[in-house]
Design a protein around this motif. Structure first.
Motif, PDB file in Angstrom:
ATOM      1  N   CYS A   1     -16.362  27.411  10.341  1.00  0.00           N
ATOM      2  CA  CYS A   1     -14.909  27.400  10.193  1.00  0.00           C
ATOM      3  C   CYS A   1     -14.508  25.991   9.768  1.00  0.00           C
ATOM      4  O   CYS A   1     -15.010  25.017  10.322  1.00  0.00           O
ATOM      5  N   ASP A   2     -13.620  25.880   8.796  1.00  0.00           N
ATOM      6  CA  ASP A   2     -13.228  24.558   8.314  1.00  0.00           C
ATOM      7  C   ASP A   2     -12.148  23.915   9.177  1.00  0.00           C
ATOM      8  O   ASP A   2     -11.788  22.766   8.977  1.00  0.00           O
ATOM      9  N   TRP A   3     -11.662  24.625  10.180  1.00  0.00           N
ATOM     10  CA  TRP A   3     -10.576  24.128  10.994  1.00  0.00           C
ATOM     11  C   TRP A   3     -10.983  23.911  12.447  1.00  0.00           C
ATOM     12  O   TRP A   3     -10.573  22.950  13.072  1.00  0.00           O
ATOM     13  N   GLY A   4     -11.810  24.791  13.005  1.00  0.00           N
ATOM     14  CA  GLY A   4     -12.114  24.789  14.429  1.00  0.00           C
ATOM     15  C   GLY A   4     -12.956  23.608  14.873  1.00  0.00           C
ATOM     16  O   GLY A   4     -13.778  23.072  14.146  1.00  0.00           O
TER      17      GLY A   4
ATOM     18  N   SER B   1     -16.923  23.897  15.158  1.00  0.00           N
ATOM     19  CA  SER B   1     -17.682  23.800  13.911  1.00  0.00           C
ATOM     20  C   SER B   1     -17.859  22.360  13.435  1.00  0.00           C
ATOM     21  O   SER B   1     -18.357  22.135  12.335  1.00  0.00           O
ATOM     22  N   ARG B   2     -17.473  21.403  14.251  1.00  0.00           N
ATOM     23  CA  ARG B   2     -17.556  19.999  13.844  1.00  0.00           C
ATOM     24  C   ARG B   2     -18.999  19.598  13.531  1.00  0.00           C
ATOM     25  O   ARG B   2     -19.272  18.934  12.539  1.00  0.00           O
TER      26      ARG B   2
ATOM     27  N   ARG C   1     -20.281  21.231  10.225  1.00  0.00           N
ATOM     28  CA  ARG C   1     -19.715  20.596   9.026  1.00  0.00           C
ATOM     29  C   ARG C   1     -20.432  19.286   8.727  1.00  0.00           C
ATOM     30  O   ARG C   1     -20.712  18.972   7.564  1.00  0.00           O
TER      31      ARG C   1
ATOM     32  N   ARG D   1     -13.024  31.807   8.953  1.00  0.00           N
ATOM     33  CA  ARG D   1     -12.013  31.112   9.743  1.00  0.00           C
ATOM     34  C   ARG D   1     -11.815  31.781  11.102  1.00  0.00           C
ATOM     35  O   ARG D   1     -11.813  33.005  11.212  1.00  0.00           O
TER      36      ARG D   1
END
Length: 119
Positions: free
Chosen positions: A17-20, A23-24, A27, A52
């Motif tokens: 997910c690019d926001w959560g 998922s750091r 990424r 997402r």
């Protein structure tokens, strides 16, 4: 792992997910470790998938039509690299629980050997 010289993992799907916040780590893994992982494993198809609102996971598809999914929620990039390498090295077989500690095709007529002296 290679079975008779053929790698068994066909496809590795990296979902994130690019926001959560969970998922750091994945990424960071995709920015630093994934390009070298793709370069070292050219036989492997690596696909990134944006989902997402879901926790990140690695999904491995094997030649024997099995698949394995590993959740990598809140893991560091080094741990995710370790899980991706383990997926690549696995044969894709299902885990079979053994019924006994001693496995043989021809069991002994006298019984299994033990260290205990029975009189």
């Amino acid at each position: 792992m290679a079975l008779r010289g053929v790698w068994q993992l066909q496809k590795l799907v990296v979902s994130y997910c690019d926001w959560g916040g969970s998922s750091r780590g994945i990424r960071a893994f995709m920015a630093s470790y994934l390009p070298s992982f793709k370069e070292n494993n050219q036989h492997l198809e690596v696909v990134t998938e944006l989902i997402r609102g879901q926790h990140p996971h690695l999904m491995g598809f094997y030649k024997n039509k099995n698949q394995r999914v590993i959740c990598v929620k809140n893991l560091t990039p080094e741990d995710i690299q370790l899980h991706a390498t383990r997926l690549r090295n696995a044969l894709g077989r299902k885990v079979v629980k053994l019924k006994t500690r001693h496995v043989t095709e021809h069991p002994s007529v006298q019984g299994t050997w033990t260290t205990d002296l029975k009189m």
